[in-house]
Each structure stands twice: as structure tokens, then as C-alpha cells.
Design a protein around this motif. Structure first.
Motif, PDB file in Angstrom:
ATOM      1  N   ILE A  81       0.789  -1.242   0.000  1.00  7.89           N
ATOM      2  CA  ILE A  81       0.000   0.000   0.000  1.00  7.89           C
ATOM      3  C   ILE A  81       0.817   1.287   0.000  1.00  7.89           C
ATOM      4  O   ILE A  81       0.254   2.371  -0.174  1.00  7.89           O
ATOM      5  CB  ILE A  81      -0.956   0.044   1.208  1.00  7.89           C
ATOM      6  CG1 ILE A  81      -0.144   0.158   2.512  1.00  7.89           C
ATOM      7  CG2 ILE A  81      -1.879  -1.165   1.227  1.00  7.89           C
ATOM      8  CD1 ILE A  81      -0.955   0.613   3.696  1.00  7.89           C
ATOM      9  N   VAL A  82       2.140   1.204   0.199  1.00  4.64           N
ATOM     10  CA  VAL A  82       2.914   2.424   0.461  1.00  4.64           C
ATOM     11  C   VAL A  82       2.826   3.440  -0.672  1.00  4.64           C
ATOM     12  O   VAL A  82       2.871   4.657  -0.427  1.00  4.64           O
ATOM     13  CB  VAL A  82       4.383   2.065   0.765  1.00  4.64           C
ATOM     14  CG1 VAL A  82       5.098   1.514  -0.455  1.00  4.64           C
ATOM     15  CG2 VAL A  82       5.131   3.266   1.336  1.00  4.64           C
ATOM     16  N   SER A  83       2.653   2.985  -1.898  1.00  4.85           N
ATOM     17  CA  SER A  83       2.590   3.929  -3.024  1.00  4.85           C
ATOM     18  C   SER A  83       1.282   4.712  -3.066  1.00  4.85           C
ATOM     19  O   SER A  83       1.170   5.683  -3.822  1.00  4.85           O
ATOM     20  CB  SER A  83       2.789   3.186  -4.348  1.00  4.85           C
ATOM     21  OG  SER A  83       1.762   2.235  -4.557  1.00  4.85           O
ATOM     22  N   GLU A 124       4.413  -2.740  -7.166  1.00  5.76           N
ATOM     23  CA  GLU A 124       4.121  -3.228  -8.511  1.00  5.76           C
ATOM     24  C   GLU A 124       3.638  -4.684  -8.471  1.00  5.76           C
ATOM     25  O   GLU A 124       4.207  -5.523  -7.781  1.00  5.76           O
ATOM     26  CB  GLU A 124       5.375  -3.124  -9.375  1.00  5.76           C
ATOM     27  CG  GLU A 124       5.165  -3.487 -10.836  1.00  5.76           C
ATOM     28  CD  GLU A 124       6.434  -3.304 -11.661  1.00  5.76           C
ATOM     29  OE1 GLU A 124       6.364  -3.439 -12.884  1.00  5.76           O
ATOM     30  OE2 GLU A 124       7.488  -3.018 -11.064  1.00  5.76           O
ATOM     31  N   GLY A 125       2.559  -4.969  -9.204  1.00  5.61           N
ATOM     32  CA  GLY A 125       2.009  -6.321  -9.254  1.00  5.61           C
ATOM     33  C   GLY A 125       1.434  -6.779  -7.926  1.00  5.61           C
ATOM     34  O   GLY A 125       1.417  -7.974  -7.612  1.00  5.61           O
ATOM     35  N   ARG A 126       0.895  -5.842  -7.151  1.00  6.85           N
ATOM     36  CA  ARG A 126       0.483  -6.196  -5.795  1.00  6.85           C
ATOM     37  C   ARG A 126      -0.691  -7.162  -5.735  1.00  6.85           C
ATOM     38  O   ARG A 126      -0.807  -7.946  -4.792  1.00  6.85           O
ATOM     39  CB  ARG A 126       0.168  -4.930  -4.999  1.00  6.85           C
ATOM     40  CG  ARG A 126      -0.951  -4.047  -5.550  1.00  6.85           C
ATOM     41  CD  ARG A 126      -1.028  -2.767  -4.760  1.00  6.85           C
ATOM     42  NE  ARG A 126      -2.091  -1.871  -5.189  1.00  6.85           N
ATOM     43  CZ  ARG A 126      -2.343  -0.699  -4.624  1.00  6.85           C
ATOM     44  NH1 ARG A 126      -1.605  -0.302  -3.596  1.00  6.85           N
ATOM     45  NH2 ARG A 126      -3.318   0.071  -5.054  1.00  6.85           N
ATOM     46  N   SER A 150      -7.481   2.900   5.467  1.00  5.49           N
ATOM     47  CA  SER A 150      -7.548   4.356   5.431  1.00  5.49           C
ATOM     48  C   SER A 150      -6.872   4.962   4.214  1.00  5.49           C
ATOM     49  O   SER A 150      -7.219   6.077   3.811  1.00  5.49           O
ATOM     50  CB  SER A 150      -6.909   4.933   6.701  1.00  5.49           C
ATOM     51  OG  SER A 150      -7.567   4.476   7.852  1.00  5.49           O
ATOM     52  N   VAL A 151      -5.883   4.271   3.644  1.00  2.64           N
ATOM     53  CA  VAL A 151      -5.083   4.899   2.585  1.00  2.64           C
ATOM     54  C   VAL A 151      -5.168   4.218   1.226  1.00  2.64           C
ATOM     55  O   VAL A 151      -4.750   4.805   0.225  1.00  2.64           O
ATOM     56  CB  VAL A 151      -3.594   4.981   2.993  1.00  2.64           C
ATOM     57  CG1 VAL A 151      -3.428   5.714   4.319  1.00  2.64           C
ATOM     58  CG2 VAL A 151      -2.943   3.603   3.053  1.00  2.64           C
ATOM     59  N   SER A 152      -5.706   2.997   1.167  1.00  8.29           N
ATOM     60  CA  SER A 152      -5.612   2.230  -0.078  1.00  8.29           C
ATOM     61  C   SER A 152      -6.917   1.537  -0.434  1.00  8.29           C
ATOM     62  O   SER A 152      -7.623   1.042   0.444  1.00  8.29           O
ATOM     63  CB  SER A 152      -4.502   1.175   0.054  1.00  8.29           C
ATOM     64  OG  SER A 152      -4.437   0.359  -1.096  1.00  8.29           O
ATOM     65  N   PRO A 153      -7.224   1.439  -1.728  1.00 14.68           N
ATOM     66  CA  PRO A 153      -8.405   0.685  -2.159  1.00 14.68           C
ATOM     67  C   PRO A 153      -8.140  -0.814  -2.278  1.00 14.68           C
ATOM     68  O   PRO A 153      -9.070  -1.588  -2.526  1.00 14.68           O
ATOM     69  CB  PRO A 153      -8.708   1.292  -3.539  1.00 14.68           C
ATOM     70  CG  PRO A 153      -7.364   1.687  -4.059  1.00 14.68           C
ATOM     71  CD  PRO A 153      -6.581   2.166  -2.855  1.00 14.68           C
ATOM     72  N   CYS A 181     -12.112   6.367   4.731  1.00 10.85           N
ATOM     73  CA  CYS A 181     -11.278   5.259   4.271  1.00 10.85           C
ATOM     74  C   CYS A 181     -11.609   4.938   2.811  1.00 10.85           C
ATOM     75  O   CYS A 181     -12.592   5.404   2.259  1.00 10.85           O
ATOM     76  CB  CYS A 181     -11.492   4.032   5.156  1.00 10.85           C
ATOM     77  SG  CYS A 181     -13.141   3.327   5.000  1.00 10.85           S
ATOM     78  N   PHE A 182     -10.764   4.100   2.240  1.00 10.75           N
ATOM     79  CA  PHE A 182     -10.989   3.584   0.886  1.00 10.75           C
ATOM     80  C   PHE A 182     -11.493   2.160   0.939  1.00 10.75           C
ATOM     81  O   PHE A 182     -11.838   1.575  -0.093  1.00 10.75           O
ATOM     82  CB  PHE A 182      -9.699   3.657   0.067  1.00 10.75           C
ATOM     83  CG  PHE A 182      -9.220   5.072  -0.154  1.00 10.75           C
ATOM     84  CD1 PHE A 182      -9.813   5.870  -1.108  1.00 10.75           C
ATOM     85  CD2 PHE A 182      -8.196   5.599   0.609  1.00 10.75           C
ATOM     86  CE1 PHE A 182      -9.386   7.174  -1.320  1.00 10.75           C
ATOM     87  CE2 PHE A 182      -7.750   6.900   0.404  1.00 10.75           C
ATOM     88  CZ  PHE A 182      -8.352   7.689  -0.567  1.00 10.75           C
TER      89      PHE A 182
END
Length: 229
Positions: free
Chosen positions: A113-115, A146-148, A193-196, A226-227
Motif C-alpha cells: 500500500i505504500v505507493s 508493482e504487481g500487488r 484508510s489509505v488504499s483501495p 477510508c478507501f
């Protein structure tokens, strides 16, 4: 006097996304304690000078400032004995849960999720975050995640100890949540909270546990911006 909790956010002051801040937010919710959330951002270290600290969470109780999530939870149990105990009078097992979370679960979440985080930050905080995290990972943040989607099965496999711990129980703490639940939930709430990105499959026992945590105190965590990851 209401407790104050300094918590990490970005441009949206209501979107709290530090896993450590969420540990304490949930601890306060479980204890049924009212608190005021004080927004704090990565580059605002001078605002925490009163606590002789440079990171959040910081809890302020009257004229007492308590930094660090582990110290805060011990302080809350010591000073609010009439509320539900978070450590059950035995801190040692929770230190192990925190160590496992901080070396296995949280780094695993970060790589997925860091990106997503830079887009939530202001012009002052974004360069600091990108530079410091790319130095930590040794590569661009987009390359880290990448490719998560293809990495999700391997990540989910690392969560098996949690599934084992939840067998026959609603919470890691048993029939009621305790600080073990706060620790682990903090990492998942960070992602939410930060990522879909959907970290958990809906048929996963951990998904059901997370839903129960989201429902605590009339859905206090569920109502947070949140997402939904």
C-alpha cells in the motif's frame, strides 16, 4: 478534562492513517474514553516539543504528555482501572503480539500500500515521505507495490497465525477485544484508510474479525474516512 490524542493525517485532517495511532484510538474506544483528536503531519515535529518527542501518537492527559503507543496503553490501564483492561495485568504476551505485527504483518502491508500514501499528503509532507520511504525500500514506491494483486495470496498466507489464534473466539482477546486486537487492527486500519486494495477475502475468518472490530462502539472505526482496503 478530555484526553487529547495527537494523530497522523495528511491534507484531510479527519483521515487518520498511522497504524500506531489507530492502536491507541481503538484502545480508547474499547475503554469507553472520550478524547479529542489533534491532527498532526509528518513535518510538524516542533509541535510535539512539549512531549520531548518527534512522532505520534502522543496522549495528553491534563498536564501529562505520554508518547509512544506501548507507554500510552500501560498509562491508560494504570490510570483508568475502572475501564476494561487492555493488557489484563500481564503485558508480556502483548509485547510478543506487537513484535510479530511489527516484523511480519506491518511490513507486509507496507509493501502492498505504500505507493498510495503520497497522494494523501500536502506539498510539505510529500517530498519527505517519498524520499524517506524510497530510501528505506531502496527503490521507487511504485516499484515496491508493482504487481500487488498477484502478491496478495502470499501475503494472506502469512496471516495464518492470526487465523489460528481466532479459532473459537470472536477476538484475539477472547469474547471481548483487548490490546492484541488493537495492535493487529491498527495495521489493517492503516491499509483501509489509505488504499483501495482489498487485503482480505470476504470468506476469510480475519475479514469477519475485522468487521467485528469495525462495529465496536456503534461503528466508530467504520465511520472513519477510508478507501475500504
Amino acid at each position: 478534562m478530555a484526553l487529547k490524542l495527537y494523530e497522523l493525517c495528511g491534507t484531510d485532517a479527519s483521515r487518520v492513517f498511522s497504524p500506531f495511532c489507530w492502536r491507541i484510538r481503538m484502545a480508547l474506544i474499547i475503554k469507553g474514553l472520550d478524547f479529542e483528536s489533534v491532527p498532526w503531519r509528518f513535518t510538524e515535529t516542533e509541535r510535539l516539543a512539549f512531549a520531548a518527542h518527534d512522532k505520534v501518537p502522543v496522549l495528553v492527559d491534563g498536564d501529562r504528555a505520554v508518547p509512544e503507543s506501548w507507554d500510552i496503553v500501560q498509562y491508560l490501564d494504570a490510570t483508568r482501572p475502572s475501564t476494561p483492561s487492555l493488557l489484563r495485568g500481564n503485558p508480556a504476551p502483548y509485547l510478543f503480539v506487537a513484535a510479530w505485527n511489527d516484523t511480519v504483518l506491518q511490513p507486509g502491508v507496507a509493501k502492498l500500500i505504500v505507493s498510495d500514501i503520497p497522494a494523501l499528503l500536502g506539498d510539505m509532507e510529500r517530498p519527505y515521505f517519498v524520499e524517506s520511504r524510497e530510501k528505506r525500500f531502496g527503490m521507487p514506491l511504485a516499484q515496491v507495490t508493482e504487481g500487488r494483486e498477484e502478491k496478495l495470496p502470499a501475503f494472506r498466507a502469512t496471516l495464518q497465525p492470526l487465523r489460528q489464534a481466532l479459532k473459537g473466539r470472536d477476538f484475539l482477546g477472547g469474547d471481548k477485544p483487548d490490546y492484541a486486537d488493537c495492535i493487529v487492527f491498527g495495521s489493517f486500519m492503516w491499509a483501509r484508510s489509505v488504499s483501495p486494495l482489498r487485503l482480505l477475502a470476504e470468506d476469510d475468518a480475519l475479514h469477519a474479525w475485522r468487521e467485528r472490530m469495525l462495529d465496536l462502539s456503534d461503528g466508530a472505526a467504520r465511520r472513519a474516512p477510508c478507501f475500504g482496503g
